[in-house]
Scaffold this active site. Sequence first.
Site, mmCIF file in Angstrom:
data_model
loop_
_atom_site.group_PDB
_atom_site.id
_atom_site.type_symbol
_atom_site.label_atom_id
_atom_site.label_comp_id
_atom_site.label_asym_id
_atom_site.label_seq_id
_atom_site.Cartn_x
_atom_site.Cartn_y
_atom_site.Cartn_z
ATOM 1 N N CYS A 68 0.854 -1.191 0.000
ATOM 2 C CA CYS A 68 0.000 0.000 0.000
ATOM 3 C C CYS A 68 0.886 1.236 0.000
ATOM 4 O O CYS A 68 1.671 1.435 0.936
ATOM 5 C CB CYS A 68 -0.878 -0.015 1.252
ATOM 6 S SG CYS A 68 -1.895 1.455 1.434
ATOM 7 N N CYS A 120 -0.634 3.370 -6.609
ATOM 8 C CA CYS A 120 -1.608 2.752 -5.697
ATOM 9 C C CYS A 120 -1.748 1.322 -6.172
ATOM 10 O O CYS A 120 -1.930 1.079 -7.378
ATOM 11 C CB CYS A 120 -2.942 3.487 -5.777
ATOM 12 S SG CYS A 120 -4.263 2.637 -4.864
HETATM 13 N N1 DGL Z 1 -3.909 0.278 -2.159
HETATM 14 C C1 DGL Z 1 -3.617 1.483 -1.545
HETATM 15 C C2 DGL Z 1 -2.365 2.182 -2.061
HETATM 16 O O1 DGL Z 1 -1.502 1.541 -2.627
HETATM 17 C C3 DGL Z 1 -4.609 2.386 -0.921
HETATM 18 C C4 DGL Z 1 -5.993 2.588 -1.419
HETATM 19 C C5 DGL Z 1 -6.850 3.239 -0.349
HETATM 20 O O2 DGL Z 1 -7.104 2.545 0.652
HETATM 21 O O3 DGL Z 1 -7.198 4.428 -0.472
HETATM 22 O O4 DGL Z 1 -2.209 3.341 -1.893
#
Ligand code: DGL
Length: 262
Positions: A76, A190
Amino acid sequence: MTSQSPTILVFDSGLGGLTVFREIVPLRPDARFVYAADDAGFPYGRLSESELSDRVVSVMGSLIDAHRPDLVVIACNTASTLVLTRLRERFSVPFVGTVPAIKPACAASQTRLVSVLGTEATVTREYTRKLIADFGQGCDVTLVGSRRLAVLAEALLRGEMVDDADIFDEIAPCFVERDGLRTDTVVMACTHYPLLDAQFARVAPWPVTLVDPAPAIARRVVDLLGPSKPGAAPEAGRMVFTSAQPPSSELAQALHKFQLLC
Ligand code: DGL
């Protein structure tokens, strides 16, 4: 790291980290995998820095107690760009983070026009700005914060209809034309966004290279843990939701394709 069959914990706010998970499994098929989605806190892009930092440290404490991982992948960007240092100070297990792949994107761009597409939180982080200052290599970097793409990616994975027009609205600011040149490289900052790469390619005003850091993260895991035992076949990993809500049958089916059991 000496463990023969290590436990690897892959963590995200939701299902985006699956795009990292799917790259790690083939490199360490012998490992025991736990994929933890903090769905009770999703989406992270809308939390304040202090809320998110405290939340991730606290959730991680419980996950480490419950699963005793040999290595944790924070799949993340929104969390990694904020809380990796704090996690490393607090816990002794090694952490591999996921941060915007600005260096390889800027190295590869021919037109020197690069966009970084992430959550609104990731693109405003000091960490991201420093990556651009240190590794932008003179490229003109456009930061694009999306409010909705992570939610749309999860909807698509659950088998819901996602409108191309909604995706277009979110990604359109990535496409810049300046002095006869066009953006040629977009960093997917993301982990949810590679779930939408077919949609991105379909609605993009012109073709661009989408940079996904997941293969590099998988290689980093192998650097730290060493290679797999020869001849190992992957077993299904365990899926954990912090909400403790059972997934819908559509979601359970989608997770099954990633070899994850709830
Ligand atoms: N998958 C996440 C990232 O890489 C975050 C998405 C979210 O929860 O807003 O930033």
